[in-house]
Design a protein around this motif. Structure first.
Motif, PDB file in Angstrom:
ATOM      1  N   ALA A 140      -3.409   1.103  -3.096  1.00 36.46           N
ATOM      2  CA  ALA A 140      -2.825  -0.250  -3.518  1.00 36.46           C
ATOM      3  C   ALA A 140      -3.367  -0.410  -4.829  1.00 36.46           C
ATOM      4  O   ALA A 140      -4.162   0.156  -5.665  1.00 36.46           O
ATOM      5  CB  ALA A 140      -3.397  -1.358  -2.485  1.00 36.46           C
ATOM      6  N   ILE A 157       0.955  -1.274  -0.008  1.00 36.77           N
ATOM      7  CA  ILE A 157       0.012   0.005  -0.026  1.00 36.77           C
ATOM      8  C   ILE A 157       0.917   1.117  -0.063  1.00 36.77           C
ATOM      9  O   ILE A 157       1.603   1.394   0.737  1.00 36.77           O
ATOM     10  CB  ILE A 157      -1.009  -0.038   1.248  1.00 36.77           C
ATOM     11  N   LEU A 169      -8.011  -4.694   5.479  1.00 38.54           N
ATOM     12  CA  LEU A 169      -6.748  -5.423   4.513  1.00 38.54           C
ATOM     13  C   LEU A 169      -5.675  -4.754   5.112  1.00 38.54           C
ATOM     14  O   LEU A 169      -5.353  -3.716   5.424  1.00 38.54           O
ATOM     15  CB  LEU A 169      -6.922  -4.558   3.068  1.00 38.54           C
ATOM     16  N   VAL A 202      -6.482  -5.625  -4.981  1.00 33.46           N
ATOM     17  CA  VAL A 202      -7.429  -5.183  -3.908  1.00 33.46           C
ATOM     18  C   VAL A 202      -8.936  -5.748  -4.341  1.00 33.46           C
ATOM     19  O   VAL A 202      -9.277  -6.372  -3.106  1.00 33.46           O
ATOM     20  CB  VAL A 202      -7.736  -3.820  -3.652  1.00 33.46           C
ATOM     21  N   ARG A 203      -9.146  -5.778  -5.409  1.00 32.38           N
ATOM     22  CA  ARG A 203     -10.512  -6.397  -5.830  1.00 32.38           C
ATOM     23  C   ARG A 203     -10.384  -7.871  -5.572  1.00 32.38           C
ATOM     24  O   ARG A 203     -11.494  -8.685  -5.063  1.00 32.38           O
ATOM     25  CB  ARG A 203     -10.631  -5.988  -7.345  1.00 32.38           C
ATOM     26  N   THR A 255     -10.414  -8.755  -1.803  1.00 30.54           N
ATOM     27  CA  THR A 255     -11.862  -8.423  -1.028  1.00 30.54           C
ATOM     28  C   THR A 255     -12.743  -9.508  -1.688  1.00 30.54           C
ATOM     29  O   THR A 255     -13.598  -9.914  -0.668  1.00 30.54           O
ATOM     30  CB  THR A 255     -12.287  -6.991  -1.796  1.00 30.54           C
ATOM     31  N   VAL A 295     -11.915  -2.000   3.977  1.00 29.27           N
ATOM     32  CA  VAL A 295     -12.363  -1.764   2.467  1.00 29.27           C
ATOM     33  C   VAL A 295     -13.775  -2.237   2.360  1.00 29.27           C
ATOM     34  O   VAL A 295     -14.274  -3.359   3.250  1.00 29.27           O
ATOM     35  CB  VAL A 295     -11.621  -2.833   1.721  1.00 29.27           C
TER      36      VAL A 295
END
Length: 381
Positions: free
Chosen positions: A183, A178, A222, A188-189, A192, A237
């Protein structure tokens, strides 16, 4: 009369050992919900990597050994000494006021250590915490469970679930950085979406005791390295949209029989592996013909999470599908399925339908502008 769904899924898989769902394969359901091929391969437990390779489209999928080792080392550091670094990050970075923390590693379970044993131990401890009768507030390595399309899915995340103010939170520990509070969006997706599978599984566990979904937050924590150091930082998130989307896709898998009923009788992806040399005996051309009988939907980000991505990309290109250009272009050109159709409308070579008239006019205008800028004759697109 058609065979039962389970039998037909087993026939699709053939003689290969069934591969169970995991957090990554469940997350892929949300990443590309329109892909029938992916849904059927996962539902049948087929080996997607082996199928793609034998079809001529091997995928260099997965982490490198270096990245895998780095991720394990970072996670171990964050969790060392009863998650001391994690607690520091939660208090200092996220400004959480945590009471006295009781750390429990749910991987420490007696008996045979099988999935069912660990699942039972996890359920007992987390239900006690939710009902206020247990001492734990921070739980490492829970063994979660979902039933997906009639199949068992044991989720063994490298995560920590902690409880504060009466709610459980999922913590995802990742080794990507990060930097200046930002990030990589794709990473990240991905993190998540995997965490969403854990949220849904934890809610399912608590539901058995009559505890509502609000007991598990749909905001994840995260944890990742800060900037270019190995020092961890954290961020909240919001995963509400992805939780809802994955929930819908899991419901779709429950209706996998609808997809199976559309398949021709006798269809199989069996590679017919030779037990002696461990190599497929099925002709690659025959496998390719079987794959082509199932609709596939390619998106560029499939390259990040699906072993079949290179096969589906080649197939989409051969069909001149707009899918290869990504969902943004696909949505802009609503009602137009192929590059050939788009170019034909732009050049005035095709007569648009009533639904395509506005888009066709826009494409012809874009073609004229391009011709003026490039000096081409006749507005060729």
């Amino acid at each position: 009369m058609k065979a039962p769904v389970d039998d037909r899924l087993a026939a699709l898989r053939g003689s290969a050992k069934r591969r169970p769902y995991n957090a990554r394969s469940l997350a892929a359901l949300e990443n590309n919900p329109r892909c029938t091929l992916r849904a059927l391969l996962d539902a049948s437990g087929s080996d997607k990597a082996a199928i793609a390779e034998h079809a001529g489209y091997p995928s260099p999928f997965g982490q490198s050994a270096f990245a895998f080792a780095r991720g394990n080392a970072f996670e171990a550091m964050v969790k060392d000494n009863g998650c001391a670094e994690l607690l520091r990050v939660l208090r200092e970075t996220l400004k959480l006021t945590l009471p006295e923390v009781a750390y429990l590693d749910l991987n420490d379970v007696g008996g045979d250590g099988r999935n069912e044993t660990r699942r039972g131990h996890t359920a007992e401890v987390l239900l006690q915490a939710a009902q206020g009768t247990g001492d734990g507030t921070l739980f490492d390595h829970p063994m979660l469970y979902l039933e997906v399309g009639g199949q068992e899915a044991f989720l063994e995340p490298d995560l920590v679930a902690f409880r504060i103010d009466g709610r459980f939170y999922i913590v995802e520990i990742k080794s990507f950085p990060i930097i200046d509070g930002q990030a990589d969006p794709a990473q990240v997706r991905s993190a998540t979406t995997q965490a969403c599978a854990y949220i849904i599984a934890l809610r399912a566990l608590l539901k058995e005791a009559g505890i509502g979904p609000e007991a598990v937050s749909d905001t994840i924590v995260l944890v990742a390295p800060k900037d270019f150091t190995n020092r961890p930082t954290a961020a909240f998130v919001d995963a509400r949209k992805q939780v809802a989307a994955l929930t819908r896709q899991l419901a779709r898998i429950e209706r996998i029989s609808d997809l199976v009923d559309l398949l021709p009788e006798g269809l199989t992806f069996d590679l017919d592996i030779d037990k002696d040399n461990k190599r497929p005996r099925r002709p690659a051309e025959e496998l390719a013909e079987a794959l082509e009988q199932v609709p596939a939907t390619y998106r560029p980000d499939c390259l990040n999470h699906c072993e079949m991505a290179f096969y589906c990309r080649a197939r989409a290109r051969a069909e001149a599908s707009l899918d290869v250009l990504g969902p943004a272009v696909r949505e802009q050109l609503g009602g137009i399925d192929t590059v050939t159709m788009a170019l034909g409308l732009a050049r005035g070579q095709l007569t648009p339908t009533a639904d395509q008239s506005d888009m066709a006019a826009a494409l012809r205008h874009a073609a004229r502008l391009r011709a003026e800028l490039t000096g081409e004759v006749g507005g060729a697109a």
